[in-house]
Each structure stands twice: as structure tokens, then as C-alpha cells.
Scaffold this active site. Sequence first.
Site, PDB file in Angstrom:
ATOM      1  CG  ASP A   1      34.932  45.756  39.416  1.00 23.35           C
ATOM      2  OD1 ASP A   1      35.249  46.583  38.541  1.00 23.35           O
ATOM      3  OD2 ASP A   1      33.974  45.937  40.196  1.00 23.35           O
ATOM      4  CG  HIS A   2      40.134  47.206  34.440  1.00 26.46           C
ATOM      5  ND1 HIS A   2      41.166  47.753  35.165  1.00 26.46           N
ATOM      6  CD2 HIS A   2      40.647  46.977  33.202  1.00 26.46           C
ATOM      7  CE1 HIS A   2      42.236  47.864  34.411  1.00 26.46           C
ATOM      8  NE2 HIS A   2      41.955  47.393  33.212  1.00 26.46           N
ATOM      9  NE  ARG A   3      33.112  48.749  38.731  1.00 28.95           N
ATOM     10  CZ  ARG A   3      31.879  48.528  39.182  1.00 28.95           C
ATOM     11  NH1 ARG A   3      30.948  49.472  39.056  1.00 28.95           N
ATOM     12  NH2 ARG A   3      31.577  47.386  39.764  1.00 28.95           N
TER      13      ARG A   3
END
Length: 470
Positions: free
Chosen positions: A442-444
Site C-alpha cells: 500500500d503506497h499510502r
Amino acid sequence: MPDVFMPRLSDTMTEGAIAQWLKAEGDTVERGDVLAEIETDKAVMDLEAYEGGVLEKILVQPGESVDIGAPIAVIGDGSGSSGSGGADAASETAAEEPAETAKGASQADTGQEPPAERADESAQDAQVRDEAAPQTGAGSKDEAAEAADVARTPADESEAPASSGSKVKATPLVRSLARTHGIDLTTVTGTGPGGRIVRADVEQLLNAPQGAEAAPAPQAAASAPTPPQAAPAAAAPVATAGDDDERIPMSQIRKVTARRLTEAALVPVFQLTTVLDASRMTELRRDINTRLADSGVKISVNDLIVRAVAVALAAHPEVNASFGGDAILRHKHVNVGVAVALEDGLVVPVVKDADRKSVSAIGAEVKDLAARARAGRLKLDEMSGGTFSVSNLGMFGIDAFTAVINPPEAAILAVGSTVDEPVVVDGEVQVRPRTRLTLTVDHRVLDGASAAAFLRDLTDLLAEPLRILV
């Protein structure tokens, strides 16, 4: 006598299906008897009788799905007088006054609270004060207590007049939780059936950022604005059945799998892949299984991987995390979910505190969880609280694949098969067993460098696996 309603057995459940009735019409029912098995979005669970009597009428047949709070049976005194009137009354009020028991039996209250249970409320209030702080993925104990409160709460208590003269629908557990945190329930919008305030509504306020207002029902907990999107996602096309097509109804597990995959598609992710030299790992596994053959202990490659993942997560707390809207939640416990394929879907039972367990303990637990998952006998708390997931398709001969992330977890590891391949070692070509590992992130929550460092260290642990045994 009260009628029987479809209970709410998990935080994600919106409807349930009758797997099978264990009592027939005309059978005498005692309080606590198992009436039926309910297939939820996560497992098959028992539906217990809240009151004794005679099962006068079954309203929902095996295989049929109904919404939470819908009447599914009628329990009466055997005269049959409640068979129609009770069902009709239940149909009119089910959406507004559903009731649930702690173990899955859910029935409407007649307005009479069992005398023996009134004394329990003060004890529950004390328990709520001890356990009120919300925890990620948890809640089975609180949900059970809330369900029990709903089941035995008379209308005059669950809808006590507010100071403004209006009525607030809430169980004693919810009221106690609100009192503990100084929340005015008249300001809370209930998302339960009929506008009832449920525990999740109060926890939404507790989880909201300081100074922020909770989002109105039926939205989720307040959070920071989501990343902008170019346009609303278009609905995927739905096929129309032809004359020769077989229509197979989706199970509850398949329905929730489809919904969760759709949610996962909204998460901005990236993937990293590495190739593991599995020579030492396969040798260690073979040696352990040979030496411990008489004890019945048998270690799989997946057991070693789960243990290595747990050790790597303990060393990389930034990966043992979840997306929390306006914050990143770093978890104190390392709970590794292990994907288990079923005939009609996918479940992910969780090995709790995997970093504190030996490889043999992990292997025994995973084997037990997988067996009970396939039998539909997992408990709710055994499928919640995961902080990272592992999906292994190597046993199917899959060299490499990309696993779909399990929100709100920050990452999932996909494990391919171990294959002998020619590699150059010290200038010479040698044949070595190699395994491809793919991390979906998850790049967040994580950037590429942090995720790469975790995958590098995980690969090093598996390349020299003696380190995960000490």
C-alpha cells in the site's frame, strides 16, 4: 414467545444464509439449543435459542439468504397461535427492532427482560470501561456483549427519552461506552437497523481526529480526504444468463470476497519481486522433519516463511502497519494472516503474535486453522486482527504471481514454487532451488525504499534460516 431473527455475527455481515436447520417444526426447544447453522461472510456459525418453547414455523429455508434482522422462524408455546401473528409482527418490526444473542442466536424481545440477566448489566458496564478502547481488527468480545444487550433490552430501555424529548435507540453496553468517554448519544447518528446506535458508531467518534466531526451515516469513520480520482469508477459489466447457462448462487464467503477485492482495487499499490536462493531453507526443512519424524512434527516451507515474515516484521515496524485515514497505525502485535483457499471463496485465518512462536508451533496452528477453515468452523477472532498476510501458491506449480492486498493491511507477500534453476556462483554454473517472492504494498503507508529493505531482510532470513529458529 419471541420470534427468531437473522443475527449480526460479524462486523462486515449484512445478510446471512441458513446452512441447515438442526431443529424441525414442532420440535421442543430449550434455551441454548442450537436451532440452525448460519453461513455468514466469514464462517458457518451456530444459531442458539434465546428462549425455550416449540419451533412452530420455519420462515427461511436452507440455502436462502436474508438481511440482518429479518425473521427466520417462530418459537411459540405449541398452540400455533404465534405462528402467524408473531411472524407478521416480526416482519413489521424486524428492521426497527432486531435482536441478537452473544453466540449467534438472535430473537426479538417481548418487552420482558429475564430477571436473572438484569444484574448482568452493571458487570457489563464495568467490563466496557476496561475494554472500551477500540482495537484494530478486534471486537468479537465487545460485539458479543453488544449483541447480548440488544437481545435482552426492553424497548423502554433501548429507546430511553433524550433530554430533547426524542428517543435514543442504544443498548446498555453502548450507553456505558458513551458514558465512559463523555459522549452525548443524542448527537450520534445510528447506523444500526431502525437508526439504532451501535458500538461502531461510538467508536467512530473515538477514532475521529481531534476537532473533526464524524461523518454522517452510513459513511465509515471520519478520516482525511481520500486521494483525488480522475472519475468515479464505472461498474463492471454483469453477464446475462443464456438458455444453456447454469446459475450458481454466490455463497456468503464468495460475496464478501468479491466486495473486498473491489475495495482492494481502490488502494494505490506497487509490487516488488525478488528471487530467493532456497538451498539452505529446503535443507533445514528436510533436516528438521527427518530428526523429528518420530515426534509427529512436520514442517512445511510455508511454516518457515510465516516465521521469517514475523521476525522481519518485528524488525520493520513500519511494515507491520495499516492505513488509518489521517494516520498510519503501527501495530504492537505481529499477527500474520495465511490465505486459505476454499471451494467457494478465500479466507485468511490469523496466527496471532507469530514472532513469539516457534516454527513447529506456527506449523501446528496453521494446519489446525486451515482444517477448520475448510470445515467452516473458524471463530470470528481467528479471522480478525491481521497485520500482514501471506499467500502461497507454490504447491500448485505457480512460479510467481501478484497477490491482492488485504486492506487495511500495508502489505501482502506472494510465494511461488521452489524450482531448480541454473545460476552462476563464483563464476561457475550451478543448479540451485530458487523461489520468487512478490510483495504487494500500500503506497499510502510505505514507500519503495522501506518496502525494499523489508523484502531484502526477509530474503536474507530465508537464505540463512537458522536465524529464525533462535
